[in-house]
Scaffold this motif. Structure first.
Motif, PDB file in Angstrom:
ATOM      1  N   SER A 190      -2.147  13.170  -4.793  1.00  0.00           N
ATOM      2  CA  SER A 190      -1.915  11.793  -4.331  1.00  0.00           C
ATOM      3  C   SER A 190      -0.503  11.315  -4.643  1.00  0.00           C
ATOM      4  N   ASN A 191       0.377  12.216  -5.070  1.00  0.00           N
ATOM      5  CA  ASN A 191       1.741  11.815  -5.455  1.00  0.00           C
ATOM      6  C   ASN A 191       1.704  10.698  -6.493  1.00  0.00           C
ATOM      7  N   TYR A 192       0.849  10.848  -7.472  1.00  0.00           N
ATOM      8  CA  TYR A 192       0.691   9.874  -8.553  1.00  0.00           C
ATOM      9  C   TYR A 192       0.299   8.495  -8.005  1.00  0.00           C
ATOM     10  N   SER A 193      -0.430   8.461  -6.916  1.00  0.00           N
ATOM     11  CA  SER A 193      -0.769   7.176  -6.286  1.00  0.00           C
ATOM     12  C   SER A 193      -2.191   7.213  -5.735  1.00  0.00           C
ATOM     13  N   LEU A 194      -3.155   7.414  -6.606  1.00  0.00           N
ATOM     14  CA  LEU A 194      -4.552   7.507  -6.128  1.00  0.00           C
ATOM     15  C   LEU A 194      -4.970   6.253  -5.376  1.00  0.00           C
ATOM     16  N   TYR A 195      -4.447   5.097  -5.816  1.00  0.00           N
ATOM     17  CA  TYR A 195      -4.828   3.828  -5.194  1.00  0.00           C
ATOM     18  C   TYR A 195      -4.474   3.796  -3.704  1.00  0.00           C
ATOM     19  N   ALA A 196      -3.414   4.545  -3.327  1.00  0.00           N
ATOM     20  CA  ALA A 196      -2.968   4.535  -1.932  1.00  0.00           C
ATOM     21  C   ALA A 196      -3.866   5.412  -1.051  1.00  0.00           C
ATOM     22  N   PHE A 197      -4.757   6.177  -1.675  1.00  0.00           N
ATOM     23  CA  PHE A 197      -5.619   7.096  -0.919  1.00  0.00           C
ATOM     24  C   PHE A 197      -7.086   6.673  -0.992  1.00  0.00           C
ATOM     25  N   GLU A 198      -7.309   5.415  -1.352  1.00  0.00           N
ATOM     26  CA  GLU A 198      -8.680   4.950  -1.531  1.00  0.00           C
ATOM     27  C   GLU A 198      -9.533   5.135  -0.281  1.00  0.00           C
ATOM     28  N   HIS A 240       0.826  -1.208   0.000  1.00  0.00           N
ATOM     29  CA  HIS A 240       0.000   0.000   0.000  1.00  0.00           C
ATOM     30  C   HIS A 240       0.863   1.262   0.000  1.00  0.00           C
ATOM     31  N   CYS A 250      -5.684   5.034 -11.095  1.00  0.00           N
ATOM     32  CA  CYS A 250      -6.866   4.163 -10.965  1.00  0.00           C
ATOM     33  C   CYS A 250      -7.033   3.710  -9.522  1.00  0.00           C
ATOM     34  N   ARG A 251      -8.172   3.083  -9.277  1.00  0.00           N
ATOM     35  CA  ARG A 251      -8.385   2.471  -7.977  1.00  0.00           C
ATOM     36  C   ARG A 251      -7.558   1.182  -7.917  1.00  0.00           C
ATOM     37  N   MET A 252      -7.340   0.707  -6.701  1.00  0.00           N
ATOM     38  CA  MET A 252      -6.454  -0.439  -6.480  1.00  0.00           C
ATOM     39  C   MET A 252      -6.823  -1.657  -7.330  1.00  0.00           C
ATOM     40  N   MET A 273       1.375  11.764 -14.933  1.00  0.00           N
ATOM     41  CA  MET A 273       2.090  10.488 -14.861  1.00  0.00           C
ATOM     42  C   MET A 273       2.403   9.940 -16.250  1.00  0.00           C
ATOM     43  N   GLY A 325      -1.131   4.725 -10.881  1.00  0.00           N
ATOM     44  CA  GLY A 325      -1.362   5.876 -10.009  1.00  0.00           C
ATOM     45  C   GLY A 325      -2.642   6.635 -10.269  1.00  0.00           C
ATOM     46  N   GLU A 385      -3.811  13.886  -9.316  1.00  0.00           N
ATOM     47  CA  GLU A 385      -2.567  13.117  -9.498  1.00  0.00           C
ATOM     48  C   GLU A 385      -1.464  13.684  -8.613  1.00  0.00           C
ATOM     49  N   GLU A 410       3.036   4.484  -1.715  1.00  0.00           N
ATOM     50  CA  GLU A 410       2.901   5.394  -2.857  1.00  0.00           C
ATOM     51  C   GLU A 410       3.853   4.918  -3.948  1.00  0.00           C
ATOM     52  N   LEU A 411       3.586   5.340  -5.184  1.00  0.00           N
ATOM     53  CA  LEU A 411       4.354   4.839  -6.322  1.00  0.00           C
ATOM     54  C   LEU A 411       5.865   5.083  -6.165  1.00  0.00           C
TER      55      LEU A 411
END
Lengths: 176, 315
Positions: free
Chosen positions: B80-88, A51, A126-128, A88, A124, B77, A53-54
């Motif tokens: 979320s630091n290019y990490s939207l999935y990490a902020f779900e 989990h 999309c949703r998980m 991105m 980065g 983007e 960040e990128l």
């Protein structure tokens, strides 16, 4: 006579060399796909289970891999940390552009580069679950490509090498 | 990273340049409201400024620049630091917290699954609430929080945007470092929305004192339970009490010897006592100090301080 002999040997070695180089590129391209799959798998794990960040995912992935994707990850991290207002997709594409020469050395063609561009479209943003699916599809495509490249690789390499030598010998004979 | 840069980094490239070069006083900036196809509003303690089409700041609404959905998507983007999935999880709750502790509220079209919000799509509104750490802003409250030298369970009460969290943050820092009334205490902070400590990659960005442990991004009941079990805090500090399960968690923490320091949303004592959860806390004499902040004027201004029964306290 001696000069003729030296010239013939040089032509033979040169043309055979091209064959050997091409054979080596065939192997390198397959190796590149192997590295690509390893990179995607590790990245997917970091995203899914860490989990993170990128940026952190790339930071964790980079030490565990070698070759092209280690440098690629480090370069991506550098660009992400600069945060100069690019999306991105753009950052990913620009990083690929910067590695264009290296990709050529690995014998990667347009379709390989297109495949490498794909993560930039969804990573980065999309949703998980959605991202997981996309990565899975990409992994599948890369695995299929690698399997195709691995099929009869040794025989193809041998054939290309032999072709190089034969072509060299033929040209020498014609010139003599 | 300074405040100006923290804020600039969330905007699209062309707007960043404008913000970096303009004369906007970021120290006075309290919120930025961004809505699709509407002017971007910068709120500076009662005053509003806009980005003009000529790439500068203006007070004139006519020239104000509007953001498109694409601009907002791009901002997400960066946020979320290019990490939207990490902020779900945060997005599900309708906000994200960025470096510096600035909370970004989001609104759009919700995705529902059996009545439960699972996400937000077509995000069209953003509200950037700029966090400011004001060292010493809790000085005025501190003497009132003690009775016979003993720290009292305290609630900081005010309406929205009146400086509750800023005062809470400073009180945590002072209690943790030690005050003229008491030696330093171990303070456990449950920072559900990452607003108090503004943790970035697990490290608190705000100064919360040397004896403070932060449980970041955790629900208050679970966080309080975990902190009490693992960190043995003298004081438990939380922001915006009122959720389900908070009452039991507060009861449990106080019963286990922890002092409570918390904030809650209400404008006066009457409104506060209308909240069933608070009514119970006050009825059981679990909270004995209420600090009310003024609803007008400068944020953080103390209106009055009273005990659990509503009796004003004079020093």
């Amino acid at each position: 006579m001696i000069l003729r002999f030296i010239a013939s040997m040089m032509i033979l070695a040169g043309i055979s060399g091209i064959g050997f180089e091409y054979a080596s590129r065939l192997g390198k391209r397959r190796d590149w796909y192997e590295q690509f799959i390893e990179f995607l798998t590790l990245l997917k794990q970091e995203i899914r289970y860490g989990h993170y960040e990128l940026f952190d995912c790339l930071e964790h992935v980079a030490p565990g891999i070698n070759g092209f994707f280690k440098n690629f990850s480090l370069s991506m991290m550098d660009r992400l940390s600069r945060a100069d207002g690019m999306g991105m997709n753009k950052i990913w594409e620009e990083t690929i552009k910067a590695f264009d020469l290296q990709l050529d050395e690995y014998g990667c063609h347009g379709e390989d580069k297109e495949l490498l561009k794909k993560p930039g479209c969804f990573l980065g943003s999309c949703r998980m679950e959605q991202q997981d699916e996309q990565l899975l599809c990409l992994l599948e495509a890369a695995s299929q490509k690698k399997a195709r490249l691995s099929e009869g690789l040794c025989e193809r390499q041998k054939a290309v090498r032999l072709l190089g030598i034969c072509a060299g010998a033929l040209i020498v004979l014609i010139l003599l | 990273m300074e405040l100006k840069e923290q804020i600039c980094r969330i905007f699209p490239r062309n707007i960043r340049d404008t913000l970096r070069s303009c004369d906007l006083d970021f120290e006075r900036l309290s919120a930025i409201r961004i809505r699709a196809n509407k002017p971007v509003i910068f709120s500076l303690q009662g005053e509003e400024r806009y980005i003009s089409g000529q790439k500068s700041m203006t007070g004139n609404l006519k020239n104000a620049l509007c953001f498109s959905m694409d601009d907002i998507r791009e901002m997400l983007e960066f946020i979320s630091n290019y990490s939207l999935y990490a902020f779900e999880e945060e997005m599900r709750q309708g906000f994200m917290t960025i470096q510096g502790g600035h909370r970004i509220g989001i609104a759009g079209n919700t995705i529902l699954d059996r009545g439960r919000v699972t996400g937000i799509r077509y995000i069209s509104c953003l509200n950037v609430r700029v966090a400011h750490q004001v060292l010493g802003c809790g000085d005025g409250c501190l003497p009132y929080m003690y009775e016979h030298g003993i720290l009292q369970n305290t609630l900081i009460v005010s309406g929205c945007g009146r400086g509750k969290t800023t005062i809470l943050r400073d009180l945590i820092r002072q209690l943790s470092n030690g005050t003229s009334f008491q030696r330093g205490l171990n303070v456990g902070v449950v920072d559900e929305r990452s607003e108090i400590a503004a943790s970035c990659r697990g490290v608190a960005q705000m100064n919360l004192g040397m004896r403070t442990d932060v449980m970041d991004g955790c629900t208050k009941p679970a966080g309080m339970e975990m902190l009490i079990r693992s960190m043995a805090p003298d004081v438990i500090a939380v922001d915006e009490l009122g959720g389900s399960g908070d009452l039991e968690a507060v009861r449990s923490a106080i019963a286990r010897g922890c002092k409570l320091l918390a904030t809650i949303h209400a404008s006066d004592y009457k409104e506060l006592t209308c909240i069933p959860f608070i009514k119970k806390l006050l009825g059981e004499h679990l909270v004995t100090r209420l600090i009310f902040l003024a609803n007008e004027g400068k944020p953080g201004l103390i209106q009055y301080i009273c005990n659990g029964e509503g009796g004003e306290i004079q020093l």
